[in-house]
Design a protein around this motif. Sequence first.
Motif, PDB file in Angstrom:
ATOM      1  N   VAL A  54      51.851  11.719 -20.864  1.00 20.02           N
ATOM      2  CA  VAL A  54      53.079  10.917 -20.896  1.00 20.02           C
ATOM      3  C   VAL A  54      53.148   9.948 -19.719  1.00 20.02           C
ATOM      4  O   VAL A  54      52.928  10.336 -18.563  1.00 20.02           O
ATOM      5  N   GLU A  55      53.475   8.709 -20.031  1.00 16.94           N
ATOM      6  CA  GLU A  55      53.687   7.678 -19.008  1.00 16.94           C
ATOM      7  C   GLU A  55      55.061   7.047 -19.201  1.00 16.94           C
ATOM      8  O   GLU A  55      55.696   7.226 -20.239  1.00 16.94           O
ATOM      9  N   THR A  56      55.498   6.292 -18.195  1.00 12.53           N
ATOM     10  CA  THR A  56      56.732   5.515 -18.326  1.00 12.53           C
ATOM     11  C   THR A  56      56.388   4.048 -18.566  1.00 12.53           C
ATOM     12  O   THR A  56      55.332   3.573 -18.138  1.00 12.53           O
ATOM     13  N   GLU A  57      57.281   3.361 -19.248  1.00 14.21           N
ATOM     14  CA  GLU A  57      57.101   1.918 -19.434  1.00 14.21           C
ATOM     15  C   GLU A  57      57.049   1.249 -18.063  1.00 14.21           C
ATOM     16  O   GLU A  57      57.872   1.531 -17.195  1.00 14.21           O
ATOM     17  N   GLY A  58      56.074   0.382 -17.893  1.00 16.01           N
ATOM     18  CA  GLY A  58      55.904  -0.268 -16.596  1.00 16.01           C
ATOM     19  C   GLY A  58      54.913   0.440 -15.706  1.00 16.01           C
ATOM     20  O   GLY A  58      54.586  -0.036 -14.619  1.00 16.01           O
ATOM     21  N   ALA A  59      54.414   1.605 -16.174  1.00 14.58           N
ATOM     22  CA  ALA A  59      53.347   2.327 -15.474  1.00 14.58           C
ATOM     23  C   ALA A  59      52.408   2.948 -16.513  1.00 14.58           C
ATOM     24  O   ALA A  59      51.805   3.988 -16.280  1.00 14.58           O
ATOM     25  N   ASP A  60      52.302   2.282 -17.658  1.00 11.89           N
ATOM     26  CA  ASP A  60      51.610   2.855 -18.820  1.00 11.89           C
ATOM     27  C   ASP A  60      50.206   2.279 -18.998  1.00 11.89           C
ATOM     28  O   ASP A  60      49.868   1.733 -20.047  1.00 11.89           O
ATOM     29  N   SER A  61      49.380   2.414 -17.978  1.00 14.79           N
ATOM     30  CA  SER A  61      48.028   1.839 -18.032  1.00 14.79           C
ATOM     31  C   SER A  61      47.135   2.562 -19.036  1.00 14.79           C
ATOM     32  O   SER A  61      46.268   1.937 -19.656  1.00 14.79           O
ATOM     33  N   LEU A  62      47.310   3.860 -19.225  1.00 15.07           N
ATOM     34  CA  LEU A  62      46.508   4.578 -20.216  1.00 15.07           C
ATOM     35  C   LEU A  62      46.875   4.124 -21.625  1.00 15.07           C
ATOM     36  O   LEU A  62      45.994   3.796 -22.434  1.00 15.07           O
ATOM     37  N   PHE A  63      48.158   4.112 -21.933  1.00 19.86           N
ATOM     38  CA  PHE A  63      48.607   3.721 -23.270  1.00 19.86           C
ATOM     39  C   PHE A  63      48.151   2.295 -23.596  1.00 19.86           C
ATOM     40  O   PHE A  63      47.668   2.020 -24.698  1.00 19.86           O
ATOM     41  N   ALA A  64      48.284   1.388 -22.615  1.00 21.20           N
ATOM     42  CA  ALA A  64      47.876  -0.004 -22.823  1.00 21.20           C
ATOM     43  C   ALA A  64      46.374  -0.102 -23.068  1.00 21.20           C
ATOM     44  O   ALA A  64      45.914  -0.878 -23.913  1.00 21.20           O
ATOM     45  N   SER A  65      45.617   0.716 -22.344  1.00 22.98           N
ATOM     46  CA  SER A  65      44.162   0.702 -22.510  1.00 22.98           C
ATOM     47  C   SER A  65      43.748   1.247 -23.868  1.00 22.98           C
ATOM     48  O   SER A  65      42.875   0.689 -24.542  1.00 22.98           O
ATOM     49  N   LEU A  66      44.374   2.339 -24.293  1.00 26.16           N
ATOM     50  CA  LEU A  66      44.055   2.913 -25.594  1.00 26.16           C
ATOM     51  C   LEU A  66      44.421   1.951 -26.721  1.00 26.16           C
ATOM     52  O   LEU A  66      43.692   1.827 -27.710  1.00 26.16           O
ATOM     53  N   LYS A  67      45.532   1.261 -26.565  1.00 23.48           N
ATOM     54  CA  LYS A  67      45.967   0.296 -27.579  1.00 23.48           C
ATOM     55  C   LYS A  67      44.991  -0.870 -27.677  1.00 23.48           C
ATOM     56  O   LYS A  67      44.681  -1.359 -28.771  1.00 23.48           O
ATOM     57  N   ALA A  68      44.469  -1.297 -26.508  1.00 23.04           N
ATOM     58  CA  ALA A  68      43.546  -2.436 -26.474  1.00 23.04           C
ATOM     59  C   ALA A  68      42.113  -2.030 -26.796  1.00 23.04           C
ATOM     60  O   ALA A  68      41.278  -2.885 -27.101  1.00 23.04           O
ATOM     61  N   GLY A  69      41.831  -0.735 -26.709  1.00 24.86           N
ATOM     62  CA  GLY A  69      40.474  -0.265 -26.955  1.00 24.86           C
ATOM     63  C   GLY A  69      39.537  -0.515 -25.790  1.00 24.86           C
ATOM     64  O   GLY A  69      38.314  -0.411 -25.918  1.00 24.86           O
ATOM     65  N   LYS A  70      40.095  -0.819 -24.630  1.00 26.56           N
ATOM     66  CA  LYS A  70      39.313  -1.042 -23.417  1.00 26.56           C
ATOM     67  C   LYS A  70      40.226  -0.859 -22.216  1.00 26.56           C
ATOM     68  O   LYS A  70      41.459  -0.856 -22.349  1.00 26.56           O
ATOM     69  N   LEU A  71      39.625  -0.693 -21.038  1.00 27.01           N
ATOM     70  CA  LEU A  71      40.433  -0.537 -19.833  1.00 27.01           C
ATOM     71  C   LEU A  71      41.287  -1.775 -19.593  1.00 27.01           C
ATOM     72  O   LEU A  71      40.790  -2.907 -19.625  1.00 27.01           O
ATOM     73  N   VAL A  72      42.570  -1.547 -19.357  1.00 27.34           N
ATOM     74  CA  VAL A  72      43.515  -2.626 -19.087  1.00 27.34           C
ATOM     75  C   VAL A  72      44.122  -2.420 -17.700  1.00 27.34           C
ATOM     76  O   VAL A  72      44.476  -1.294 -17.327  1.00 27.34           O
ATOM     77  N   THR A  73      44.218  -3.495 -16.945  1.00 27.76           N
ATOM     78  CA  THR A  73      44.884  -3.454 -15.643  1.00 27.76           C
ATOM     79  C   THR A  73      46.267  -4.079 -15.782  1.00 27.76           C
ATOM     80  O   THR A  73      46.389  -5.249 -16.168  1.00 27.76           O
ATOM     81  N   LEU A  74      47.297  -3.307 -15.490  1.00 28.24           N
ATOM     82  CA  LEU A  74      48.659  -3.831 -15.578  1.00 28.24           C
ATOM     83  C   LEU A  74      48.876  -4.876 -14.485  1.00 28.24           C
ATOM     84  O   LEU A  74      48.362  -4.733 -13.371  1.00 28.24           O
TER      85      LEU A  74
END
Length: 331
Positions: A202-222
């Motif tokens: 579980v992450e919070t919005e604004g600190a959700d680097s894992l969720f963003a990465s999984l959605k993009a299918g690659k590592l994402v840097t917030l």
Amino acid sequence: MTIVSHSSESKLPWIHTPLLESAALSKVAGCRIFMKMDLFQPSGSFKSRGVGNLILKSISSAAPAHVYSSSGGNAGLAAVIASRSLGAACSVIVPSSTNEFMKSKLLAAGAEEVITHGASWVEADAFTHLLVQKDPNGVYCSPFDHPDVWEGNSSIVDEILEDMEMAPDAVVASVGGGGLLMGLVVGLERHGLGKQVKVVGVETEGADSLFASLKAGKLVTLPAITSIATSLGARTVAVKAFEAGRKENVISQVVTDGMAARACVRFAEDERVLVEAACGASLAVVYELGLRKIIPALTTESKVVVVVCGGSNINIEMLQQYKREYQVHNG
């Protein structure tokens, strides 16, 4: 089989914490909820396990050591307390987002110094590496991205299985850089439970680097950390944690700051203990999202462990502020 292989002469910088069934959380969730009370660790959070294990393995009794920790607070606090217990000095480098409350806690715990550098953990961590390079006795302490950290955190799984005498159906835990998630995955796989037990990260919005990465299918840097749960403030999740997040048994969830804050208030009222918003994120899965919506296979007799990871960035005044700002209503 447990992960601890240190000599009997070494005092571990973490403890076996209680696993308690919660009637209040179970009623809300519609299944049996067990709280893994890692807020009772020496540092006030689960960080005592992974950070403590890393420091224990990194320092030599034959030479003085100076540990350098880059942290928004909790990992630094764990590093300071573990270092002191093992006879080493510790400096903590924090980003400018770290509040004075946490800085004062680090100094009170015995930090040699608390240095503020950079707008985020990334900048603070880069500066930490420079300090280590300049110190012949310097030891770098990663807050989450190191196999020794994951090994230490995996002791949570050993304790859960020992206390429950069976495997839970799921484990819920907050995700920042991914050290706790990795510990759970490593521990479950070591016990042959990698496919059987669900892990809700579980992450919070604004600190959700894992969720963003999984959605993009690659590592994402917030671009920045905008959540009140600053302890979850890793703009990029660890590579191994991203890989773990793609496993079939891992479920990524995101809650709002309001959900996390309200969960902190409700948990204080239900269980009479304080936890910070980073921990409230996991509790919000029970209080607001609905566990059985996330894992439909759960029944009233299913057993779910919520890692109450703790955190020191909380006090009564902050809790009252959460109650006002995020409209928490009794009942």
